[in-house]
Motif scaffolding. Sequence first.
Motif, mmCIF file in Angstrom:
data_model
loop_
_atom_site.group_PDB
_atom_site.id
_atom_site.type_symbol
_atom_site.label_atom_id
_atom_site.label_comp_id
_atom_site.label_asym_id
_atom_site.label_seq_id
_atom_site.Cartn_x
_atom_site.Cartn_y
_atom_site.Cartn_z
ATOM 1 N N UNK A 180 0.654 -1.175 -0.027
ATOM 2 C CA UNK A 180 0.044 0.260 -0.118
ATOM 3 C C UNK A 180 1.046 1.140 -0.088
ATOM 4 N N UNK A 181 0.554 2.130 -0.893
ATOM 5 C CA UNK A 181 1.116 3.510 -0.965
ATOM 6 C C UNK A 181 2.682 3.482 -1.545
ATOM 7 N N UNK A 182 2.827 2.087 -2.402
ATOM 8 C CA UNK A 182 4.079 2.415 -3.142
ATOM 9 C C UNK A 182 4.057 3.183 -4.177
ATOM 10 N N UNK A 183 5.262 3.775 -4.492
ATOM 11 C CA UNK A 183 5.455 4.613 -5.714
ATOM 12 C C UNK A 183 4.967 3.971 -7.106
ATOM 13 N N UNK A 184 4.886 2.633 -7.270
ATOM 14 C CA UNK A 184 4.437 2.103 -8.516
ATOM 15 C C UNK A 184 2.817 2.202 -8.523
ATOM 16 N N UNK A 185 2.055 1.779 -7.377
ATOM 17 C CA UNK A 185 0.768 2.007 -7.094
ATOM 18 C C UNK A 185 0.433 3.482 -7.282
ATOM 19 N N UNK A 186 0.811 4.314 -6.664
ATOM 20 C CA UNK A 186 0.664 5.766 -6.844
ATOM 21 C C UNK A 186 0.516 6.335 -8.279
ATOM 22 N N UNK A 187 1.596 5.696 -8.997
ATOM 23 C CA UNK A 187 1.576 6.323 -10.400
ATOM 24 C C UNK A 187 0.507 5.757 -11.072
ATOM 25 N N UNK A 188 0.372 4.378 -10.900
ATOM 26 C CA UNK A 188 -0.574 3.679 -11.652
ATOM 27 C C UNK A 188 -2.026 4.209 -11.448
ATOM 28 N N UNK A 189 -2.430 4.503 -9.984
ATOM 29 C CA UNK A 189 -3.681 4.980 -9.568
ATOM 30 C C UNK A 189 -3.823 6.403 -9.777
ATOM 31 N N UNK A 190 -2.982 7.255 -10.392
ATOM 32 C CA UNK A 190 -2.950 8.590 -10.680
ATOM 33 C C UNK A 190 -3.356 8.806 -11.958
ATOM 34 N N UNK A 191 -3.449 7.588 -13.007
ATOM 35 C CA UNK A 191 -3.994 7.927 -14.246
ATOM 36 C C UNK A 191 -5.047 6.961 -14.569
ATOM 37 N N UNK A 192 -6.220 7.587 -14.670
ATOM 38 C CA UNK A 192 -7.519 6.758 -14.788
ATOM 39 C C UNK A 192 -7.444 6.022 -16.067
ATOM 40 N N UNK A 193 -7.683 4.715 -16.098
ATOM 41 C CA UNK A 193 -7.772 4.050 -17.339
ATOM 42 C C UNK A 193 -8.494 4.395 -18.289
ATOM 43 N N UNK A 194 -7.982 4.145 -19.753
ATOM 44 C CA UNK A 194 -8.985 4.647 -20.770
ATOM 45 C C UNK A 194 -9.662 3.565 -21.037
ATOM 46 N N UNK A 195 -9.757 2.264 -20.585
ATOM 47 C CA UNK A 195 -10.280 0.969 -21.095
ATOM 48 C C UNK A 195 -11.126 0.603 -19.662
ATOM 49 N N UNK A 196 -12.189 -0.018 -20.026
ATOM 50 C CA UNK A 196 -12.959 -0.500 -18.735
ATOM 51 C C UNK A 196 -11.972 -1.651 -17.872
ATOM 52 N N UNK A 197 -12.215 -1.646 -16.773
ATOM 53 C CA UNK A 197 -11.606 -2.643 -15.837
ATOM 54 C C UNK A 197 -12.686 -3.319 -15.079
ATOM 55 N N UNK A 198 -12.674 -4.771 -15.146
ATOM 56 C CA UNK A 198 -13.572 -5.714 -14.711
ATOM 57 C C UNK A 198 -12.919 -6.363 -13.612
ATOM 58 N N UNK A 199 -13.021 -6.214 -12.310
ATOM 59 C CA UNK A 199 -12.249 -6.831 -11.424
ATOM 60 C C UNK A 199 -13.271 -7.870 -10.428
ATOM 61 N N UNK A 200 -12.550 -9.105 -10.034
ATOM 62 C CA UNK A 200 -13.108 -10.096 -9.619
ATOM 63 C C UNK A 200 -12.597 -10.403 -8.382
#
Length: 267
Positions: A180-200
């Motif tokens: 939680x709070x890693x630099x990588x996840x912060x970078x990923x989650x700062x950009x809203x995906x331009x495609x739908x994400x279906x999560x299970x």
Amino acid sequence: MANPLGLMLAIGPVTLLSLACAAQPINPSFPITQEQATRDMKRMAASPESLLRPLVIIGGFGDVGVVTCCVGGRFNSLVTDHRIVTVALGDCFSMEGCRKKVIDAVEAKYPSVDPATTTEVDVIGMSMGGVVARYASLPPSESGRRLRIARLFTISSPLRGSNQADWCPAVHPLISPLRHGSTLLAKINSVEPEYPVFSYVRLGDIAVGASNASEPGQGVWWLPSPALESAHNGAMFDLRILADVARRLRGEPGWASSPPAPLPARS
């Protein structure tokens, strides 16, 4: 931390049986049973359809190809054109390496004429594979391509961080990026995906945590985990999840409906 095996032996077979028979919550937005999923997978196997586009299946942490091969084989039986690329990440030791391996695998099989992106693909990201897919879809820090995703299906992916990675010593370089709070996840989650994400996710996933298995601000399609099964590892082979994904890949309506129902209070 208690030894899970010791705990099972301590509580005894009667208690285990009562746990196995305990009422499981039903997800109103994903009310599929194992029996329904089994019948649906048989139906699709008896009448395979073409994929809408190539499919990339990305394995999780430490997978040397066993999981991706099994899941890839399952989807191969449901389609006619077999445009499936499987990518195991067991030999990767950095997120950059994982990203490169995925993009190179797609390029090798379906070369792109666009120097900035790969051929458009659908992606199934299993566990860490979902994080890698999101990262690979971002523009590179230097020259090179990014993964062009049409739809992303994540299964038990720590998109907001992994509970297990938080307390696990960083004995492998891919553990810290999943905290939680890693630099990588912060970078990923700062950009809203331009495609739908279906999560299970399956309830009781202590490796990731059910509430961490979707994009920030988004819901997750959850299912109860069968008794005495690994909620995390078993999700990769759960026919209820695979049937929903397969339907969507074939252009059929899925079993799950949007918006996803909230997670149970004690999930």
